[in-house]
Design an enzyme around this catalytic site. Structure first.
Site, PDB file in Angstrom:
ATOM      1  N   HIS A 159      -3.710  -9.125   4.490  1.00 48.07           N
ATOM      2  CA  HIS A 159      -5.157  -9.141   4.672  1.00 48.07           C
ATOM      3  C   HIS A 159      -5.533  -9.696   6.048  1.00 48.07           C
ATOM      4  O   HIS A 159      -4.844 -10.554   6.597  1.00 48.07           O
ATOM      5  CB  HIS A 159      -5.817 -10.018   3.601  1.00 48.07           C
ATOM      6  CG  HIS A 159      -5.870  -9.356   2.267  1.00 48.07           C
ATOM      7  ND1 HIS A 159      -6.204 -10.030   1.125  1.00 48.07           N
ATOM      8  CD2 HIS A 159      -5.631  -8.077   1.879  1.00 48.07           C
ATOM      9  CE1 HIS A 159      -6.178  -9.207   0.091  1.00 48.07           C
ATOM     10  NE2 HIS A 159      -5.824  -8.024   0.532  1.00 48.07           N
TER      11      HIS A 159
ATOM     12  N   ARG B  94       0.839  -1.192   0.000  1.00 48.33           N
ATOM     13  CA  ARG B  94       0.000   0.000   0.000  1.00 48.33           C
ATOM     14  C   ARG B  94       0.880   1.250   0.000  1.00 48.33           C
ATOM     15  O   ARG B  94       2.027   1.218   0.414  1.00 48.33           O
ATOM     16  CB  ARG B  94      -0.920   0.010   1.222  1.00 48.33           C
ATOM     17  CG  ARG B  94      -1.809  -1.221   1.352  1.00 48.33           C
ATOM     18  CD  ARG B  94      -2.578  -1.192   2.667  1.00 48.33           C
ATOM     19  NE  ARG B  94      -3.502  -2.321   2.810  1.00 48.33           N
ATOM     20  CZ  ARG B  94      -3.221  -3.459   3.408  1.00 48.33           C
ATOM     21  NH1 ARG B  94      -2.014  -3.645   3.938  1.00 48.33           N
ATOM     22  NH2 ARG B  94      -4.123  -4.415   3.506  1.00 48.33           N
TER      23      ARG B  94
ATOM     24  N   TYR C  43      -3.274 -14.711  12.304  1.00 54.55           N
ATOM     25  CA  TYR C  43      -1.954 -15.042  12.829  1.00 54.55           C
ATOM     26  C   TYR C  43      -1.288 -16.205  12.099  1.00 54.55           C
ATOM     27  O   TYR C  43      -0.240 -16.683  12.530  1.00 54.55           O
ATOM     28  CB  TYR C  43      -2.077 -15.369  14.320  1.00 54.55           C
ATOM     29  CG  TYR C  43      -2.726 -14.245  15.090  1.00 54.55           C
ATOM     30  CD1 TYR C  43      -2.017 -13.095  15.387  1.00 54.55           C
ATOM     31  CD2 TYR C  43      -4.052 -14.325  15.469  1.00 54.55           C
ATOM     32  CE1 TYR C  43      -2.609 -12.041  16.065  1.00 54.55           C
ATOM     33  CE2 TYR C  43      -4.654 -13.277  16.155  1.00 54.55           C
ATOM     34  CZ  TYR C  43      -3.928 -12.134  16.441  1.00 54.55           C
ATOM     35  OH  TYR C  43      -4.519 -11.101  17.108  1.00 54.55           O
TER      36      TYR C  43
ATOM     37  N   ARG D 270      -1.896  -2.651  -6.587  1.00 56.05           N
ATOM     38  CA  ARG D 270      -2.032  -3.696  -5.565  1.00 56.05           C
ATOM     39  C   ARG D 270      -2.915  -4.826  -6.081  1.00 56.05           C
ATOM     40  O   ARG D 270      -2.694  -6.000  -5.765  1.00 56.05           O
ATOM     41  CB  ARG D 270      -2.605  -3.082  -4.288  1.00 56.05           C
ATOM     42  CG  ARG D 270      -2.745  -4.034  -3.131  1.00 56.05           C
ATOM     43  CD  ARG D 270      -2.997  -3.242  -1.851  1.00 56.05           C
ATOM     44  NE  ARG D 270      -3.612  -4.064  -0.823  1.00 56.05           N
ATOM     45  CZ  ARG D 270      -2.944  -4.904  -0.045  1.00 56.05           C
ATOM     46  NH1 ARG D 270      -1.642  -5.052  -0.197  1.00 56.05           N
ATOM     47  NH2 ARG D 270      -3.576  -5.590   0.883  1.00 56.05           N
TER      48      ARG D 270
ATOM     49  N   HIS E   7      -3.483   2.696  -6.494  1.00 54.76           N
ATOM     50  CA  HIS E   7      -3.856   1.551  -5.659  1.00 54.76           C
ATOM     51  C   HIS E   7      -4.217   0.326  -6.500  1.00 54.76           C
ATOM     52  O   HIS E   7      -4.181  -0.800  -6.004  1.00 54.76           O
ATOM     53  CB  HIS E   7      -5.031   1.921  -4.754  1.00 54.76           C
ATOM     54  CG  HIS E   7      -5.340   0.885  -3.712  1.00 54.76           C
ATOM     55  ND1 HIS E   7      -4.532   0.676  -2.610  1.00 54.76           N
ATOM     56  CD2 HIS E   7      -6.345  -0.018  -3.614  1.00 54.76           C
ATOM     57  CE1 HIS E   7      -5.039  -0.298  -1.875  1.00 54.76           C
ATOM     58  NE2 HIS E   7      -6.133  -0.737  -2.463  1.00 54.76           N
TER      59      HIS E   7
END
Length: 384
Positions: free
Chosen positions: A333, A201, A342, A310, A307
């Site tokens: 994400h 980003r 995680y 991406r 953007h």
């Protein structure tokens, strides 16, 4: 003969109607919100109220009298939200919710009123995406009011009311990415390539430091991001989600571009900024956007936002056969499934994904920049 009343009391008013009162759990003697035509009706109402108290369903009838605008502002302030999110919510409240509901008591907002508000906003030409965002905010505020037992039911009951419908964004081909990278100012060439082939980003890119780049190991570490507020203030913060802190494999095909950039344009020292503007400051998005649009025009590429690069990175990575969890790790994400936040890809698998992306880019450049393959044959994928 009727038994002695054990809960509340009923008295006949001069008008001939009946008033019921009961002791609340807070010790306050409270009247029913209306009078009754018969004593039996008053008795039945007291029985229902007593049942509520026994079940623990009682709510303070005065609690919902706070104005929606005041309650919503307090809700925003208490959430611990990011500065950008606070700006967005305050704007939605000020421009779209407060004019209609600002002074209305929380308990007095009805489903019919919410439906009328939404229909009016759309009829006035407010964008569907903006209306959906405002509705989602209102629904979240009222959900808290329900949790706080200020009201019994959330008045936001419109099915799909918070669903945003956004147009499909384009995917830049590999040829288009390099064409724009060639056309932009040379100190921004590597920024364009990293955005496209690592899927980083804007805020993550301009926050990169030299120590975040491992050319020998073929990896870039994303540790923080720069957020720009409407007042021009810039804030260094954690990425937009916990999953945003990640290590992304560097495709070998652009490693030389990044090495040249570090040698020529990056600040010295491990804490030196990787990307700086022409005046030696952290680039600002609005200034870069002007350069971006000019570069796209020179490259003959139209309708492409920065953007959208991406999106290109997402599609390339997905076409390598990477799993959903690996893509989540690479793109930073997060989902509602907390466990997936995680679960990160292993370093070896991330290196293989990066190499596969590099091979795809190399093949595309030598084959004339044909459009990128869509993952699983289901179109162009989902923008990040």
């Amino acid at each position: 003969m009727a038994g002695k009343r054990v809960f509340g009391r009923v008295r006949k008013l001069p008008s001939g109607r009946y008033q019921a009162r009961y002791p609340g759990p807070d010790g306050v003697d409270r009247p029913a919100p209306r009078t009754f035509g018969t004593k039996r009706e008053a008795d039945d109402w007291l029985a229902e109220k007593q049942t509520e108290l026994r079940r623990g369903d009682w709510s303070d009838p005065d609690a919902g009298k706070a104005a929606f605008g005041d309650f919503a502002r307090a809700w925003i302030a208490e959430r611990g939200l990011s500065h950008r999110t606070v700006e967005l919510y305050e704007s939605l409240l000020r421009l779209h919710l407060a004019p209609t509901f600002g002074t209305v008591a929380v308990a007095d907002v009805t489903p019919a009123g919410v439906r009328a508000w939404r229909a009016a906003r759309l009829a006035e030409g407010v964008g569907p995406s903006t209306v959906a965002k405002a509705y989602a905010l209102m629904r979240a505020v009222f959900a808290t009011a329900v949790e706080d037992r200020l009201i019994r039911r959330n008045p936001c009951q419109i099915k799909g009311g918070s669903k945003e419908s956004t147009p499909e964004r384009p995917i830049a081909t590999v040829g288009e990415v390099f064409a724009v990278a060639d056309a932009v100012q040379e100190w921004y060439r590597a920024l364009v390539l990293l955005a496209a082939f690592l899927g980083l980003r804007w805020g993550e890119l301009v926050a990169l430091r030299r120590r975040d780049v491992d050319l020998d190991g073929g990896a870039v570490r994303v540790r923080q991001a720069v957020a720009e507020l409407r007042n021009g203030q810039r804030i260094h913060k954690q990425p937009k989600s916990d999953a945003g802190v990640r290590t992304v494999g560097l495709p070998e095909v652009i490693a030389a571009d990044l090495r040249r950039h570090l040698e020529r344009f990056a600040e010295p020292g491990p804490d030196g900024r990787v990307f700086v503007g022409a005046k030696g400051t952290t680039p600002r998005r609005n200034h870069f956007n002007r350069l971006w649009h000019a570069a796209c025009a020179r490259a003959g590429v139209s309708g492409l936002r920065f953007h959208d690069l991406r999106h290109t990175g997402n599609t390339l990575a997905a076409s390598t056969g990477a799993s959903t969890k690996e893509l989540m790790a690479r793109m930073g994400h997060s989902t509602a499934r907390a466990a997936l936040i995680y679960q990160h890809a292993t370093a070896e698998r991330e290196r293989l994904i990066a190499q596969s992306v590099s091979d795809l880019v190399t093949r595309a450049r030598t084959s004339g920049g044909r459009p990128l393959p869509a993952p699983d044959g289901h179109g162009t994928g989902t923008p990040g």
